[in-house]
Design an enzyme around this catalytic site. Sequence first.
Site, mmCIF file in Angstrom:
data_model
loop_
_atom_site.group_PDB
_atom_site.id
_atom_site.type_symbol
_atom_site.label_atom_id
_atom_site.label_comp_id
_atom_site.label_asym_id
_atom_site.label_seq_id
_atom_site.Cartn_x
_atom_site.Cartn_y
_atom_site.Cartn_z
ATOM 1 N N ASP A 1 -1.674 6.054 -6.868
ATOM 2 C CA ASP A 1 -2.160 5.058 -5.911
ATOM 3 C C ASP A 1 -2.162 3.673 -6.539
ATOM 4 O O ASP A 1 -2.774 3.469 -7.591
ATOM 5 C CB ASP A 1 -3.568 5.433 -5.437
ATOM 6 N N ASP B 1 0.852 -1.193 0.000
ATOM 7 C CA ASP B 1 0.000 0.000 0.000
ATOM 8 C C ASP B 1 0.881 1.235 0.000
ATOM 9 O O ASP B 1 1.585 1.513 0.968
ATOM 10 C CB ASP B 1 -0.924 -0.008 1.211
#
Length: 466
Positions: A347, A138
């Site tokens: 992202d 992440d």
Amino acid sequence: MHSSTTKLLLVSTFMVIISHASSLRFHYINSHNFTTKTKSTSSSSSSSAHRHRSSRNPSLALVHRDAVTGATHPSRRHAVLDRVARDNARAEYLARRLSPETADLGSEVVSGLDEGSGEYFVRVGVGSPATEQYLVVDSGSDVIWVQCKPCAQCYAQADPLFDPASSSTFSAVSCRSAICRTLSTTSAGCGGDSGDRCQYEVSYGDGSYTKGDLALETLTLGGTAVDGVAIGCGHRNRGLSVGAAGLLGLGWGPMSLVGQLGGAAGGAFSYCLASRGASNAGAGSLVVGRSEAVPEGAVWVPLVRNPQAPSFYYVGMSGIGVGDERLPLEAGLFRLGDDGAGGVVMDTGTAVTRLPQEAYAALRDAFAAAVGALPRVPAVSLLDTCYDLSGYTSVRVPTVSFYFDEDATLTLPARNLLVEVDGGIYCLAFAPSPSGMSILGNIQQEGIQITVDSANGFIGFGPNTC
């Protein structure tokens, strides 16, 4: 200083898609037409508290969640709808997390990870001897954590739970330590039954969370053992119900893997997300360390820091083009505001790129005009620009270009623009943002070597593909 005055062109303005068997296959003209070499920043030679037992920088296979979980769906459409549902949850959460009105959530929410939404995993050894674990990667999180025995509350994972009692290198962190004080900027504390052990707690946007002890432990990354990494040893956990044992944070904060390694990693990492197309199901890669991660010949774009959300990687984007034409968009549409509003976030956890409504509408209309009379079909969830290409042997579609600050351009081929949602049905993989913020999703990042030089504040595109 990174040079970013040249342009990165992955393919020419138009390419041909040729059909083979039941699916479209992409053939490009000048598919590796990268820029000439640019100067890379010199790596930091400072020493690090972390000791590596190998001179080779860590390199790990980066696999998609479906390869770990073995998930199956009745049809491709069902798989896409499942992916889009996860994607909507992630994008909506990021919009809340990065909004100026909710940026002061502090320790309540640290990452944009929603339950079951981890898209890419790496295999990491935890402890000595190493216990192999799948961790979600992440780029919007800092804290590294795994589920630990004894577990008062744990979800199902693919590997056995990590047992700190069986590791010779596990060392609990004291409440009085500097590391615990660093963690306190997110969530940490002492007292109660914890004694002198530093406690951590990370909650996510959907109610998922992890709670437990902060510890120093050895992580083995691609055969390279790194001692003294601060990780959360979670004894109460909820979420991540896709088989992962925990999370590997690669954010811009001090508790992320790159932030902790500091000089040992040169403050840089590189990743390449392999395409999830049926003809190319191989793993991508994650490389930590300046000497391998920072390539010659990349196009460098300045990172933009958002003080309201310092863990996230923002880039300065100035516009979008379709084919040869730059879209006539309002100046400053992609700018990050002083209050933390807007901006463009890179992202890995979001699949479909989100753009402000004005930019998305212009992109959609220009794309539709360029492909002409190709047969349109109804929307598939949030994907509203879809075509039935099942009766075609080849079609011409425009590329889409992202124009960044410092005159750098990234031009994407069709495989980064269109996703197959059913037999021969393809949709444009862009959507309007629920806020003024833009998110560059992982479909648009697939196949491109992307380097994050957090130490110097740049992100690089190319020159290699995967």
